[in-house]
Design a protein around this motif. Structure first.
Motif, PDB file in Angstrom:
ATOM      1  N   THR A 233      57.722  15.494   1.293  1.00 38.77           N
ATOM      2  CA  THR A 233      58.226  15.637   2.715  1.00 38.77           C
ATOM      3  C   THR A 233      56.977  15.718   3.573  1.00 38.77           C
ATOM      4  N   THR A 234      56.968  16.170   4.922  1.00 41.28           N
ATOM      5  CA  THR A 234      55.991  15.809   5.232  1.00 41.28           C
ATOM      6  C   THR A 234      55.694  17.321   5.552  1.00 41.28           C
ATOM      7  N   ALA A 235      53.499  16.786   5.743  1.00 45.03           N
ATOM      8  CA  ALA A 235      52.927  18.574   5.839  1.00 45.03           C
ATOM      9  C   ALA A 235      53.631  18.980   7.467  1.00 45.03           C
ATOM     10  N   ALA A 236      53.878  18.253   8.508  1.00 41.51           N
ATOM     11  CA  ALA A 236      54.406  18.498   9.516  1.00 41.51           C
ATOM     12  C   ALA A 236      55.872  19.189   9.501  1.00 41.51           C
ATOM     13  N   ALA A 237      56.526  18.708   8.449  1.00 36.13           N
ATOM     14  CA  ALA A 237      58.189  19.215   8.403  1.00 36.13           C
ATOM     15  C   ALA A 237      57.891  21.154   8.282  1.00 36.13           C
ATOM     16  N   VAL A 238      56.647  21.095   6.945  1.00 37.15           N
ATOM     17  CA  VAL A 238      57.017  22.913   6.236  1.00 37.15           C
ATOM     18  C   VAL A 238      55.896  23.166   6.843  1.00 37.15           C
ATOM     19  N   GLY A 239      54.868  22.304   7.863  1.00 38.21           N
ATOM     20  CA  GLY A 239      54.146  23.731   8.720  1.00 38.21           C
ATOM     21  C   GLY A 239      53.022  23.807   8.267  1.00 38.21           C
ATOM     22  N   VAL A 240      52.510  22.788   6.993  1.00 42.46           N
ATOM     23  CA  VAL A 240      51.102  23.446   6.206  1.00 42.46           C
ATOM     24  C   VAL A 240      49.659  22.802   7.251  1.00 42.46           C
ATOM     25  N   VAL A 241      48.924  23.643   7.598  1.00 44.35           N
ATOM     26  CA  VAL A 241      48.084  23.434   8.125  1.00 44.35           C
ATOM     27  C   VAL A 241      46.596  22.723   7.876  1.00 44.35           C
ATOM     28  N   ARG A 242      46.699  21.726   7.620  1.00 48.58           N
ATOM     29  CA  ARG A 242      45.854  20.699   6.658  1.00 48.58           C
ATOM     30  C   ARG A 242      45.412  19.432   7.490  1.00 48.58           C
ATOM     31  N   PRO A 243      43.982  19.005   6.903  1.00 52.11           N
ATOM     32  CA  PRO A 243      44.452  17.641   8.215  1.00 52.11           C
ATOM     33  C   PRO A 243      44.893  17.068   7.391  1.00 52.11           C
ATOM     34  N   SER A 244      45.193  15.404   8.212  1.00 52.65           N
ATOM     35  CA  SER A 244      47.115  14.342   7.325  1.00 52.65           C
ATOM     36  C   SER A 244      45.521  13.349   6.922  1.00 52.65           C
ATOM     37  N   ASP A 245      45.477  12.240   7.549  1.00 49.39           N
ATOM     38  CA  ASP A 245      44.936  10.482   7.895  1.00 49.39           C
ATOM     39  C   ASP A 245      43.458  11.100   7.738  1.00 49.39           C
ATOM     40  N   VAL A 246      42.976  11.213   6.346  1.00 49.77           N
ATOM     41  CA  VAL A 246      41.727  10.776   6.080  1.00 49.77           C
ATOM     42  C   VAL A 246      40.501  10.087   5.491  1.00 49.77           C
ATOM     43  N   ARG A 247      40.707   9.245   6.167  1.00 54.36           N
ATOM     44  CA  ARG A 247      39.553   8.072   5.144  1.00 54.36           C
ATOM     45  C   ARG A 247      38.664   7.893   5.248  1.00 54.36           C
ATOM     46  N   LEU A 248      37.654   8.135   3.586  1.00 52.20           N
ATOM     47  CA  LEU A 248      36.532   8.173   3.874  1.00 52.20           C
ATOM     48  C   LEU A 248      35.720   6.770   3.638  1.00 52.20           C
ATOM     49  N   ASP A 249      34.791   5.968   4.550  1.00 52.75           N
ATOM     50  CA  ASP A 249      34.654   4.602   4.674  1.00 52.75           C
ATOM     51  C   ASP A 249      33.281   4.923   3.940  1.00 52.75           C
ATOM     52  N   SER A 250      32.766   4.315   2.894  1.00 53.93           N
ATOM     53  CA  SER A 250      32.241   4.549   2.121  1.00 53.93           C
ATOM     54  C   SER A 250      31.013   3.115   1.671  1.00 53.93           C
ATOM     55  N   THR A 251      31.357   2.683   2.604  1.00 56.22           N
ATOM     56  CA  THR A 251      30.774   1.063   2.531  1.00 56.22           C
ATOM     57  C   THR A 251      28.933   1.806   2.123  1.00 56.22           C
ATOM     58  N   ARG A 252      28.508   2.675   2.605  1.00 55.73           N
ATOM     59  CA  ARG A 252      27.189   2.858   3.018  1.00 55.73           C
ATOM     60  C   ARG A 252      26.253   3.081   0.726  1.00 55.73           C
ATOM     61  N   ALA A 253      27.298   4.124   0.588  1.00 52.39           N
ATOM     62  CA  ALA A 253      27.269   4.655  -0.946  1.00 52.39           C
ATOM     63  C   ALA A 253      27.848   3.245  -1.544  1.00 52.39           C
ATOM     64  N   ALA A 254      28.571   2.557  -1.596  1.00 53.23           N
ATOM     65  CA  ALA A 254      28.508   1.607  -2.407  1.00 53.23           C
ATOM     66  C   ALA A 254      27.421   0.566  -2.516  1.00 53.23           C
ATOM     67  N   GLY A 255      26.913   0.303  -1.649  1.00 57.03           N
ATOM     68  CA  GLY A 255      26.134  -0.222  -1.020  1.00 57.03           C
ATOM     69  C   GLY A 255      24.451   0.177  -1.447  1.00 57.03           C
ATOM     70  N   LEU A 256      24.223   1.842  -1.964  1.00 55.30           N
ATOM     71  CA  LEU A 256      23.383   2.325  -2.166  1.00 55.30           C
ATOM     72  C   LEU A 256      23.273   2.796  -3.638  1.00 55.30           C
ATOM     73  N   LEU A 257      23.994   3.090  -4.170  1.00 56.22           N
ATOM     74  CA  LEU A 257      24.388   3.000  -5.376  1.00 56.22           C
ATOM     75  C   LEU A 257      24.719   2.095  -6.548  1.00 56.22           C
ATOM     76  N   ARG A 258      23.903   2.318  -8.213  1.00 58.39           N
ATOM     77  CA  ARG A 258      24.592   1.829  -9.431  1.00 58.39           C
ATOM     78  C   ARG A 258      26.541   1.917  -9.366  1.00 58.39           C
ATOM     79  N   THR A 259      26.184   3.560  -9.071  1.00 55.89           N
ATOM     80  CA  THR A 259      27.445   3.308  -9.859  1.00 55.89           C
ATOM     81  C   THR A 259      28.992   3.100  -8.655  1.00 55.89           C
ATOM     82  N   ARG A 260      29.889   2.302  -9.675  1.00 51.91           N
ATOM     83  CA  ARG A 260      30.742   1.438  -8.651  1.00 51.91           C
ATOM     84  C   ARG A 260      32.136   3.108  -8.918  1.00 51.91           C
ATOM     85  N   LEU A 261      32.743   3.014  -7.267  1.00 48.49           N
ATOM     86  CA  LEU A 261      33.805   3.456  -7.046  1.00 48.49           C
ATOM     87  C   LEU A 261      34.618   3.001  -6.460  1.00 48.49           C
TER      88      LEU A 261
END
Length: 269
Positions: A233-261
């Motif tokens: 279903t959709t969050a909007a349809a059931v009235g749930v108040v939460r963030p919708s489309d949240v995409r984190l740009d992890s480019t900085r972490a990818a360049g800083l860390l040895r760990t591959r995300l």
């Protein structure tokens, strides 16, 4: 190095404890109700809402670094006040602080969020996480603040939710997008930051942005489950108040860390 993991019995905290021991660190982990159960970890019971108790424990342990993961979804005193107590206690002993934050403090939009973007919470949990960040940055400008997303791995609540939806016992939203990350990748990234001097905000999330419904289909494919019964279903349809489309740009972490995300499509391939 001695590392104190506050919230060591949580899904991520336990993995940080486990990976820390494997890396040869001296690890002390705190729990509130459920013990941690990781060999080699010294366990201590702690209520992070008790400021005096937090200060006393940190003063006794004298850690070189503190990893702060405390949160309770519906409890401001744990998520916000508890984090402030931990940050103050860590600062008093001069410990390096790595604080775990969340993508939930953003309101949601089609464009990815950069590391340093200000919070725009739409519910109480997001506001509590934003307040926790504010406290940490005020108390210790040298702390690392990790913003992450849905955490996957063996025993993950996110995977179980998908299984429940595939079995018709729950629903998954098609309009709620996140960047899931593997718990071992995230734990390794956190431990890298413990040993670094990085200060400020850092997005540490997976490479793929997927809706919760898409995640359910990937889980079905990975575990060879029947996807025909997947309830969405959709969050909007059931009235749930939460963030919708949240995409984190992890480019900085990818360049800083040895760990591959790794992205979720690789994780569940």
């Amino acid at each position: 190095m001695r590392v104190l993991v506050v919230g060591g019995s949580g899904f991520l905290g336990r993995e940080v404890c486990r990976r820390g021991v494997q890396a040869g660190l001296s690890v002390v982990g705190t729990f509130h109700r459920t013990e941690i159960g990781v060999p080699g970890v010294a366990e201590r019971r702690l209520d992070v809402t008790d400021r005096a108790a937090v200060r006393a424990l940190v003063a006794e342990v004298r850690p070189d670094a503190v990893v702060a993961t405390p949160y309770r979804y519906d409890d401001w005193t744990v998520t916000a006040d508890g984090t402030a107590h931990v940050a103050l206690a860590a600062a008093e002993v001069g410990a390096r602080l790595v604080h775990l934050s969340s993508d939930a403090l953003h309101g949601g939009r089609p464009q990815p969020y950069a590391d340093d973007e200000p919070p725009s919470p739409v519910n109480a949990y997001g506001a509590a996480k934003a307040a926790a960040e504010t406290a940490v940055r005020a108390i210790d400008p040298g702390a690392a603040l990790v913003r992450t997303s849905l955490i996957l791995g063996e025993g993950s609540k996110q995977i179980q939710l998908c299984r429940d939806a595939l079995a018709g016992r729950a629903v998954l939203f098609t309009d709620e997008v996140r960047c899931p990350v593997d718990v071992t990748d995230l734990a390794d990234a956190v431990l890298e930051l413990v040993g670094s001097s990085y200060a400020g905000l850092l997005n540490v999330a997976g490479a793929d942005a997927v809706s919760r419904a898409e995640l359910g289909l990937l889980v079905a494919e990975r575990f060879r489950l029947d996807a025909t019964g997947l309830k969405t279903t959709t969050a909007a349809a059931v009235g749930v108040v939460r963030p919708s489309d949240v995409r984190l740009d992890s480019t900085r972490a990818a360049g800083l860390l040895r760990t591959r995300l790794r992205g979720v499509r690789e994780l569940l391939a």
